[in-house]
Design a protein around this motif. Sequence first.
Motif, PDB file in Angstrom:
ATOM      1  N   ARG A 175      16.774   6.474  63.364  1.00 11.83           N
ATOM      2  CA  ARG A 175      17.906   5.962  62.573  1.00 11.83           C
ATOM      3  C   ARG A 175      19.254   6.297  63.215  1.00 11.83           C
ATOM      4  NH1 ARG A 175      20.891   8.788  58.818  1.00 11.83           N
ATOM      5  NH2 ARG A 175      19.495  10.571  58.896  1.00 11.83           N
ATOM      6  N   LEU A 176      19.297   7.419  63.935  1.00  2.41           N
ATOM      7  CA  LEU A 176      20.568   7.899  64.484  1.00  2.41           C
ATOM      8  C   LEU A 176      20.834   7.425  65.910  1.00  2.41           C
ATOM      9  CD1 LEU A 176      20.129  11.473  63.031  1.00  2.41           C
ATOM     10  CD2 LEU A 176      21.819   9.794  62.272  1.00  2.41           C
ATOM     11  N   HIS A 177      19.838   6.789  66.536  1.00  2.77           N
ATOM     12  CA  HIS A 177      20.005   6.416  67.948  1.00  2.77           C
ATOM     13  C   HIS A 177      21.209   5.494  68.163  1.00  2.77           C
ATOM     14  CE1 HIS A 177      15.514   7.243  69.162  1.00  2.77           C
ATOM     15  NE2 HIS A 177      16.104   8.287  68.626  1.00  2.77           N
ATOM     16  N   CYS A 178      21.335   4.445  67.312  1.00  2.26           N
ATOM     17  CA  CYS A 178      22.394   3.457  67.540  1.00  2.26           C
ATOM     18  C   CYS A 178      23.798   4.064  67.404  1.00  2.26           C
ATOM     19  CB  CYS A 178      22.204   2.250  66.629  1.00  2.26           C
ATOM     20  SG  CYS A 178      23.445   0.984  66.899  1.00  2.26           S
ATOM     21  N   PRO A 179      24.126   4.714  66.264  1.00  4.75           N
ATOM     22  CA  PRO A 179      25.487   5.267  66.190  1.00  4.75           C
ATOM     23  C   PRO A 179      25.761   6.290  67.289  1.00  4.75           C
ATOM     24  CG  PRO A 179      24.132   5.974  64.298  1.00  4.75           C
ATOM     25  CD  PRO A 179      23.385   4.894  65.007  1.00  4.75           C
ATOM     26  N   MET A 180      24.762   7.087  67.624  1.00  5.86           N
ATOM     27  CA  MET A 180      24.975   8.118  68.652  1.00  5.86           C
ATOM     28  C   MET A 180      25.129   7.491  70.038  1.00  5.86           C
ATOM     29  SD  MET A 180      22.383  11.121  67.371  1.00  5.86           S
ATOM     30  CE  MET A 180      22.834  12.189  65.975  1.00  5.86           C
ATOM     31  N   ALA A 181      24.317   6.475  70.346  1.00  2.00           N
ATOM     32  CA  ALA A 181      24.393   5.831  71.664  1.00  2.00           C
ATOM     33  C   ALA A 181      25.738   5.114  71.832  1.00  2.00           C
ATOM     34  CB  ALA A 181      23.242   4.837  71.828  1.00  2.00           C
ATOM     35  N   ILE A 188      23.971  -2.180  71.620  1.00  2.00           N
ATOM     36  CA  ILE A 188      23.918  -1.129  72.650  1.00  2.00           C
ATOM     37  C   ILE A 188      23.909  -1.757  74.045  1.00  2.00           C
ATOM     38  CG2 ILE A 188      22.529   0.764  73.609  1.00  2.00           C
ATOM     39  CD1 ILE A 188      21.523   1.293  70.708  1.00  2.00           C
ATOM     40  N   VAL A 189      23.106  -2.824  74.213  1.00  2.00           N
ATOM     41  CA  VAL A 189      23.033  -3.505  75.522  1.00  2.00           C
ATOM     42  C   VAL A 189      24.427  -3.990  75.935  1.00  2.00           C
ATOM     43  CG1 VAL A 189      22.187  -5.581  76.708  1.00  2.00           C
ATOM     44  CG2 VAL A 189      20.606  -4.183  75.367  1.00  2.00           C
ATOM     45  N   LYS A 190      25.121  -4.606  74.986  1.00  2.00           N
ATOM     46  CA  LYS A 190      26.455  -5.163  75.277  1.00  2.00           C
ATOM     47  C   LYS A 190      27.412  -4.058  75.733  1.00  2.00           C
ATOM     48  CE  LYS A 190      29.963  -7.918  72.991  1.00  2.00           C
ATOM     49  NZ  LYS A 190      30.518  -8.116  71.674  1.00  2.00           N
ATOM     50  N   LEU A 191      27.435  -2.976  74.973  1.00  2.00           N
ATOM     51  CA  LEU A 191      28.373  -1.900  75.312  1.00  2.00           C
ATOM     52  C   LEU A 191      27.965  -1.184  76.606  1.00  2.00           C
ATOM     53  CD1 LEU A 191      30.978  -0.734  74.205  1.00  2.00           C
ATOM     54  CD2 LEU A 191      29.654   0.959  72.950  1.00  2.00           C
ATOM     55  N   ALA A 192      26.655  -1.017  76.815  1.00  2.00           N
ATOM     56  CA  ALA A 192      26.179  -0.338  78.036  1.00  2.00           C
ATOM     57  C   ALA A 192      26.593  -1.135  79.271  1.00  2.00           C
ATOM     58  CB  ALA A 192      24.666  -0.161  77.981  1.00  2.00           C
ATOM     59  N   ALA A 199      18.723  -0.211  79.006  1.00  2.00           N
ATOM     60  CA  ALA A 199      19.009  -0.653  77.636  1.00  2.00           C
ATOM     61  C   ALA A 199      18.362  -2.013  77.379  1.00  2.00           C
ATOM     62  CB  ALA A 199      20.518  -0.720  77.422  1.00  2.00           C
ATOM     63  N   GLU A 200      18.358  -2.887  78.397  1.00  2.00           N
ATOM     64  CA  GLU A 200      17.727  -4.211  78.248  1.00  2.00           C
ATOM     65  C   GLU A 200      16.235  -4.066  77.976  1.00  2.00           C
ATOM     66  OE1 GLU A 200      20.005  -3.558  80.537  1.00  2.00           O
ATOM     67  OE2 GLU A 200      21.486  -5.194  80.502  1.00  2.00           O
ATOM     68  N   ASP A 201      15.596  -3.137  78.687  1.00  2.00           N
ATOM     69  CA  ASP A 201      14.160  -2.906  78.459  1.00  2.00           C
ATOM     70  C   ASP A 201      13.923  -2.380  77.039  1.00  2.00           C
ATOM     71  OD1 ASP A 201      13.478  -3.610  81.109  1.00  2.00           O
ATOM     72  OD2 ASP A 201      13.868  -1.569  81.819  1.00  2.00           O
ATOM     73  N   GLY A 202      14.779  -1.445  76.602  1.00  2.00           N
ATOM     74  CA  GLY A 202      14.644  -0.895  75.248  1.00  2.00           C
ATOM     75  C   GLY A 202      14.828  -1.975  74.192  1.00  2.00           C
ATOM     76  N   HIS A 203      15.765  -2.887  74.449  1.00  2.00           N
ATOM     77  CA  HIS A 203      16.010  -4.022  73.551  1.00  2.00           C
ATOM     78  C   HIS A 203      14.762  -4.924  73.508  1.00  2.00           C
ATOM     79  CE1 HIS A 203      18.073  -7.405  71.679  1.00  2.00           C
ATOM     80  NE2 HIS A 203      17.765  -8.163  72.710  1.00  2.00           N
ATOM     81  N   ALA A 204      14.183  -5.178  74.675  1.00  2.00           N
ATOM     82  CA  ALA A 204      13.002  -6.055  74.756  1.00  2.00           C
ATOM     83  C   ALA A 204      11.840  -5.480  73.947  1.00  2.00           C
ATOM     84  CB  ALA A 204      12.586  -6.242  76.220  1.00  2.00           C
ATOM     85  N   GLU A 205      11.632  -4.163  74.006  1.00  2.00           N
ATOM     86  CA  GLU A 205      10.513  -3.557  73.258  1.00  2.00           C
ATOM     87  C   GLU A 205      10.727  -3.689  71.751  1.00  2.00           C
ATOM     88  OE1 GLU A 205       8.062  -3.216  74.901  1.00  2.00           O
ATOM     89  OE2 GLU A 205       8.951  -2.959  76.877  1.00  2.00           O
ATOM     90  N   VAL A 206      11.967  -3.530  71.298  1.00  2.00           N
ATOM     91  CA  VAL A 206      12.242  -3.665  69.855  1.00  2.00           C
ATOM     92  C   VAL A 206      12.071  -5.128  69.431  1.00  2.00           C
ATOM     93  CG1 VAL A 206      13.989  -3.342  68.046  1.00  2.00           C
ATOM     94  CG2 VAL A 206      13.691  -1.601  69.812  1.00  2.00           C
ATOM     95  N   ALA A 207      12.416  -6.066  70.328  1.00  2.00           N
ATOM     96  CA  ALA A 207      12.206  -7.497  70.026  1.00  2.00           C
ATOM     97  C   ALA A 207      10.708  -7.791  69.886  1.00  2.00           C
ATOM     98  CB  ALA A 207      12.821  -8.360  71.136  1.00  2.00           C
TER      99      ALA A 207
END
Length: 380
Positions: free
Chosen positions: A76-82, A108-112, A355-363
């Motif tokens: 739950r905290l990953h997004c605000p912290m990242a 996160i991908v956009k900001l990274a 970050a793109e890979d992490g996004h892909a896994e959540v998708a």
Amino acid sequence: MAITSLKAGIIGTGFIGPVHLEALRRLGVQVGALCDLPDRVRTLADRLGIPQAFGDYRDLLRSPGVDVVHICSPNRLHCPMALAALRAGKHVVCEKPLAMNTRETAEIVKLARQAGTVFAVNYNVRFYPAVLQMRKLVAGGELGEIIHVNGSYLQDWLFKDTDYNWRLLPTEGGKLRAVADIGTHWMDTASFVLGAKIKSVFADLGTFHKTRKRPLGEVQTFARADAKLKYAAYPVKTEDFANVLLEFSNGARGNLGVSQVAAGRKNCIRLEIYGSKKSAGWCSEDPEMLHFGNRDGANETAVRGTPAFGEGATGFMDYPPGHVEGFPDTFKMLFRSIYGCIAAGNRCECAYATAEDGHAEVAVCEAILASHQARKWVKV
Ligand SMILES: NC(=O)c1ccc[n+]([C@@H]2O[C@H](COP(=O)([O-])OP(=O)(O)OC[C@H]3O[C@@H](n4cnc5c(N)ncnc54)[C@H](O)[C@@H]3O)[C@@H](O)[C@H]2O)c1
């Protein structure tokens, strides 16, 4: 710049935070700051020998003594912290899954991308030497055309209805539990080895314990039930196990079994790749061995570090054959790769998950849930 001149700060010191700490220290990276809940962080920092202790992650991010932030808190905290770490100009190593949903991971991908600092997702399984070698074999065509892959990630630490952890609550861990927590490790590993993304899924999710008992008080990851504890019953909204059919972007098909109620399996990830020339298989319960299957000749087993194992993991092994490298070593190799990239000014092709890979896994997780609900194939 040497990686030993970089300074790390760790947020979250439950189960996995100390694994990060230990790996960083093995590399000679200084861990100068720790963040956890205010009532415990000073004691934890003293016990671990870390000078700075913060009860609020925003204070850790303000510290000039932190170059790289390791996010080891609940999902739950990953997004605000990242996002806050990126805005503070820090390099980030974020635990998996990257965030709770693709709305968050896309942000996160956009900001990274804008930040230009290094952002890695902690899919450590990529850094088992056998996994790196399988990847090289696939890329070199040595297995032939990939026909299908088979595998599983099985655990038993949530086997009993009294086993409790924040992951059981969708508000803390996300809508999917077993799939997001350990299934994404397998999916990331399979995609990494095949060099192909998962493009569609057909999933069946199951919840064996429809009601569980929550201990009154706090429980750490992998803690065992205690007869003296008092419990309160609650309905379970996340899956205990899952079976998923997969289609990869290179045409390969796959099937994955995931379970956190598989008695006897403590932490078992297994991947088998069946090609038109031969097959290759590996299991984390026997991490030093890579198995090859042949249609006509004898089957073979190669030991890590011997010539038969191959050169795919060159640079990612520190010990000679027979001196087992396992789970903690994958963190060391992953961080060596990430910190090496930071030291080189973020200008290298690295094997860690982005970050793109992490996004892909959540998708893929979201497609799996949609497939289960609709009882049909769903595109990622
Ligand atoms: N890569 C892996 O192999 C692996 C293995 C285990 C866990 N994980 C991931 O690591 C993360 C943490 O999992 P865990 O098993 O260590 O959980 P945990 O519950 O054992 O530890 C979480 C820690 O975060 C702290 N925390 C909670 N809220 C906080 C806040 N607001 N600020 C600072 N600290 C806070 C808790 O006090 C606790 O110490 C999860 O995202 C999980 O998926 C990855």
